[in-house]
Enzyme design. Structure first.
Site, PDB file in Angstrom:
ATOM      1  N   ASP A   1       0.830  -1.209   0.000  1.00  0.00           N
ATOM      2  CA  ASP A   1       0.000   0.000   0.000  1.00  0.00           C
ATOM      3  C   ASP A   1       0.865   1.260   0.000  1.00  0.00           C
ATOM      4  O   ASP A   1       0.531   2.259  -0.651  1.00  0.00           O
ATOM      5  CB  ASP A   1      -0.922   0.010   1.222  1.00  0.00           C
ATOM      6  CG  ASP A   1      -2.068  -0.974   1.103  1.00  0.00           C
ATOM      7  OD1 ASP A   1      -2.277  -1.501  -0.004  1.00  0.00           O
ATOM      8  OD2 ASP A   1      -2.752  -1.211   2.116  1.00  0.00           O
TER       9      ASP A   1
ATOM     10  N   GLU B   1      -2.859  -2.463  -8.971  1.00  0.00           N
ATOM     11  CA  GLU B   1      -1.631  -1.705  -9.212  1.00  0.00           C
ATOM     12  C   GLU B   1      -1.668  -0.956 -10.536  1.00  0.00           C
ATOM     13  O   GLU B   1      -0.639  -0.587 -11.089  1.00  0.00           O
ATOM     14  CB  GLU B   1      -0.419  -2.640  -9.187  1.00  0.00           C
ATOM     15  CG  GLU B   1      -0.384  -3.684 -10.276  1.00  0.00           C
ATOM     16  CD  GLU B   1      -1.054  -4.996  -9.907  1.00  0.00           C
ATOM     17  OE1 GLU B   1      -0.661  -6.037 -10.449  1.00  0.00           O
ATOM     18  OE2 GLU B   1      -1.988  -4.969  -9.071  1.00  0.00           O
TER      19      GLU B   1
END
Length: 283
Positions: free
Chosen positions: A150, A176
């Protein structure tokens, strides 16, 4: 989560009733609790005498009641209206932004890209679109954990935000994958922007929870629309995606440019006529 023994009788009654109502509604309309965006909706109003705005603010924060909108009834209208306004602004922001990175979310991206495609078609101007994907991001999560993963996503979002202009848009597609909308920007300039992004990501160092450091790379697909043919959000995203897949296949950590829709998607006869006009009239 607070100890319910610390609640006042009014707060305890309020929390009990709201939890029971929420459970009942969720059992009947599971899409609501799953985050569906069905157009059908219902406001539920209930008066709770003796519960103050500060009581509610504390109770809401401690018990994840952020989706409940309250209106204090204490005889002073202006503060209450401002509270509603702030709540609606917060909900509007959350509706259009990714909660982790604070970039625009997919809904906001689709809406802006549709607007920019129409603007390009009307003005015969350029809009460039880049779809970006972190290389081998799964190994980051597997090796360093999702918390570090993260932090990487937030770092990449920061790099994207630092290179865009006020009227550009950086968005997180999910996972992503990211995207950039660059209005009024042709391929050459857009590619320079993306090369700066890739260079910045390449040189950025991340630190895992165990103290180890690592770097990542990014691949991107770039396309550009100049308003000379019909275009949709899906078609333009598909073109950028095709270029992204090619960047991955060619070794990653690079930008690939898609087929040019205004050329490759135009019938050959139209292209010949356009070339003849340019030769004869210099247009």
């Amino acid at each position: 989560m607070p100890n319910n023994n610390d609640l006042t009788p009014n707060e305890s009654a309020l929390l009990k009733e709201m939890n029971e109502l929420q459970q009942e509604l969720c059992s009947k309309v599971t899409e609501h609790c799953a985050g569906s965006e069905d157009e059908a909706a219902l406001w539920v109003c209930r008066l709770f005498p003796g519960v103050t705005p500060s009581d509610w603010e504390s109770l809401s924060a401690q018990n994840a009641l952020h989706e409940w909108l309250t209106l204090p009834l204490d005889g002073s209208a202006a503060p209450n209206v401002r509270l509603v306004q702030r709540t609606l602004q917060k909900l509007s922001y959350e509706t259009n932004h990714d909660p982790l990175t604070s970039l625009a979310n997919r809904r906001s991206f689709d809406r802006m890209l549709d607007v920019e495609i129409e603007r390009a078609r009307r003005n015969k101007s350029a809009v460039s679109l880049a779809v970006l994907d972190l290389d081998d991001f799964k190994s980051v999560n597997d090796t360093y954990g999702h918390t570090t993963g993260d932090e990487v996503l937030v770092g990449v979002a920061g790099q994207l935000s630092s290179v865009i202009r006020r009227y550009d848009l950086a968005a997180r597609f999910g996972g992503e994958e990211f995207a950039l909308i660059l209005p009024g920007t042709g391929l050459v300039k857009a590619k320079r922007v993306l090369e700066r992004v890739l260079s910045a990501i390449r040189s950025q160092t991340f630190t895992a929870e165990d103290g180890s450091t690592f770097s990542i790379t990014l691949s991107g697909g770039l396309t550009c629309y100049k308003g000379t043919i019909d275009m949709s959000v899906k078609k333009l995203v598909d073109l950028a995606d095709e270029a992204l897949y090619r960047a991955k296949a060619e070794g990653k950590d690079q930008i690939e440019v898609s087929r040019i829709p205004d050329i490759d998607m135009v019938p050959r006869q139209s292209l010949v006529q356009a070339n003849e006009k340019q030769f004869l009239f210099g247009k």
